[in-house]
Design an enzyme around this catalytic site. Structure first.
Site, PDB file in Angstrom:
ATOM      1  N   CYS A 125      42.325  43.968  53.056  1.00  0.00           N
ATOM      2  CA  CYS A 125      43.290  44.007  51.762  1.00  0.00           C
ATOM      3  C   CYS A 125      42.642  43.941  50.448  1.00  0.00           C
ATOM      4  O   CYS A 125      41.151  43.720  50.434  1.00  0.00           O
ATOM      5  CB  CYS A 125      44.441  43.016  52.168  1.00  0.00           C
ATOM      6  SG  CYS A 125      44.392  41.339  52.063  1.00  0.00           S
ATOM      7  N   ARG A 157      48.045  40.000  53.571  1.00  0.00           N
ATOM      8  CA  ARG A 157      47.892  40.711  54.624  1.00  0.00           C
ATOM      9  C   ARG A 157      46.950  40.834  55.589  1.00  0.00           C
ATOM     10  O   ARG A 157      47.464  40.776  56.855  1.00  0.00           O
ATOM     11  CB  ARG A 157      48.286  42.403  53.825  1.00  0.00           C
ATOM     12  CG  ARG A 157      49.311  42.328  53.029  1.00  0.00           C
ATOM     13  CD  ARG A 157      49.278  43.788  52.084  1.00  0.00           C
ATOM     14  NE  ARG A 157      48.351  43.538  51.030  1.00  0.00           N
ATOM     15  CZ  ARG A 157      47.876  44.428  50.192  1.00  0.00           C
ATOM     16  NH1 ARG A 157      48.448  45.912  50.342  1.00  0.00           N
ATOM     17  NH2 ARG A 157      47.010  44.275  49.441  1.00  0.00           N
ATOM     18  N   ASP A 194      52.135  45.028  49.304  1.00  0.00           N
ATOM     19  CA  ASP A 194      51.511  43.706  48.889  1.00  0.00           C
ATOM     20  C   ASP A 194      52.651  42.415  48.709  1.00  0.00           C
ATOM     21  O   ASP A 194      53.262  42.762  47.578  1.00  0.00           O
ATOM     22  CB  ASP A 194      50.545  43.793  47.537  1.00  0.00           C
ATOM     23  CG  ASP A 194      49.743  42.727  47.206  1.00  0.00           C
ATOM     24  OD1 ASP A 194      50.269  41.758  47.849  1.00  0.00           O
ATOM     25  OD2 ASP A 194      48.924  42.896  46.360  1.00  0.00           O
TER      26      ASP A 194
HETATM   27  P1  4NP Z   1      46.550  40.560  49.688  1.00  0.00           P
HETATM   28  O1  4NP Z   1      47.343  40.055  48.386  1.00  0.00           O
HETATM   29  O2  4NP Z   1      45.651  41.569  49.182  1.00  0.00           O
HETATM   30  O3  4NP Z   1      47.512  40.759  50.780  1.00  0.00           O
HETATM   31  O4  4NP Z   1      45.795  39.174  50.174  1.00  0.00           O
HETATM   32  C1  4NP Z   1      46.871  39.565  47.055  1.00  0.00           C
HETATM   33  C2  4NP Z   1      46.419  38.241  47.087  1.00  0.00           C
HETATM   34  C3  4NP Z   1      46.110  37.994  45.822  1.00  0.00           C
HETATM   35  C4  4NP Z   1      46.099  38.932  44.908  1.00  0.00           C
HETATM   36  C5  4NP Z   1      46.497  40.099  44.859  1.00  0.00           C
HETATM   37  C6  4NP Z   1      46.933  40.562  46.063  1.00  0.00           C
HETATM   38  N1  4NP Z   1      45.671  38.643  43.481  1.00  0.00           N
HETATM   39  O5  4NP Z   1      45.828  39.321  42.475  1.00  0.00           O
HETATM   40  O6  4NP Z   1      45.002  37.368  43.256  1.00  0.00           O
END
Ligand code: 4NP
Length: 162
Positions: A15, A21, A130
Site C-alpha cells: 500500500c 492496509r 485508504d
Molecule cells: P496505508 O495508509 O497506505 O494503508 O498505510 C496510509 C498511511 C499513511 C499515509 C497515507 C496512507 N500518509 O500519507 O502518511
C-alpha cells in the site's frame, strides 16, 4: 515460472504507507495460511517510505487485535527492486500503488502485480479504501479478509491467476 500449486509461494502486500492496509493484509494472510498449514512466505511494504521503521497505525493494530491477530511488531518499509525479483506475487491495494510500484521499480516484475480486490471482483481493479484520513478500519479488515480468502483459493487450489 508457474507456482500456482507450489507449497513455497511468496506474497508481498503493498500500500502507500505500509502502516494501515498492507500490514492488515499481511497479518490476515499469515493467520489464514497458518491455520490451513500452507507454507507460504508473506511480507508487506509501502510505496512511499513516509513511515519507514514505524509499527502499524494503532487503529490497524486495534482492529486486528479485535479479530485475534497480532500485527503490532510489523515494521514499515519501502518496496525495492529486489522485492520485485524475489516475490512470486506482488499484491497492491489500489491503482496509485500500482503506478508507484511501476515507477519505483522501472517496470521490473510488473507481470507479478495484481490488485487484492480483483480476487473478489475479477478485472475491476477496485481499491481497498485508504482509511488513514477517513477511518473505516472495520470495513477495511472485512474486505481484506474476504479478498484474502479468495486469493488463497486461487493459489492453493487451481492454476487460475488473476
Ligand atoms: P496505508 O495508509 O497506505 O494503508 O498505510 C496510509 C498511511 C499513511 C499515509 C497515507 C496512507 N500518509 O500519507 O502518511
Amino acid at each position: 515460472m508457474d507456482n500456482s500449486n507450489s507449497s513455497s509461494q511468496s506474497f508481498l502486500m503493498v500500500c502507500l504507507g505500509n502502516i494501515c492496509r498492507s500490514p492488515l493484509a499481511e497479518g490476515i494472510l499469515k493467520d489464514k495460511i497458518y491455520k490451513k498449514g500452507l507454507d507460504w512466505k508473506v511480507d508487506s511494504a509501502g510505496t512511499s517510505g513516509f513511515h519507514n521503521g514505524e509499527n502499524p497505525d494503532p487503529r490497524s493494530i486495534q482492529v486486528a487485535k479485535k479479530n485475534n491477530i497480532d500485527i503490532s511488531r510489523q515494521i514499515s518499509r519501502k518496496i525495492t527492486v529486489d522485492d520485485m525479483l524475489n516475490y512470486d506475487h506482488i499484491i497492491v491495494m489500489d491503482s496509485q500503488n500500482y503506478q508507484m510500484v511501476n515507477e519505483i521499480t522501472g517496470g521490473v516484475g510488473m507481470e507479478k502485480v495484481s490488485f487484492l480486490l480483483d480476487y473478489l471482483y475479477k478485472d475491476e481493479h477496485r481499491a481497498v479504501p485508504d482509511p488513514y484520513y477517513d477511518g473505516g478500519f472495520d470495513y477495511v479488515f472485512d474486505i481484506v479478509s474476504k479478498a484474502v480468502d479468495a486469493l488463497i483459493e486461487t493459489y492453493s487450489n487451481s492454476e487460475q491467476k488473476v
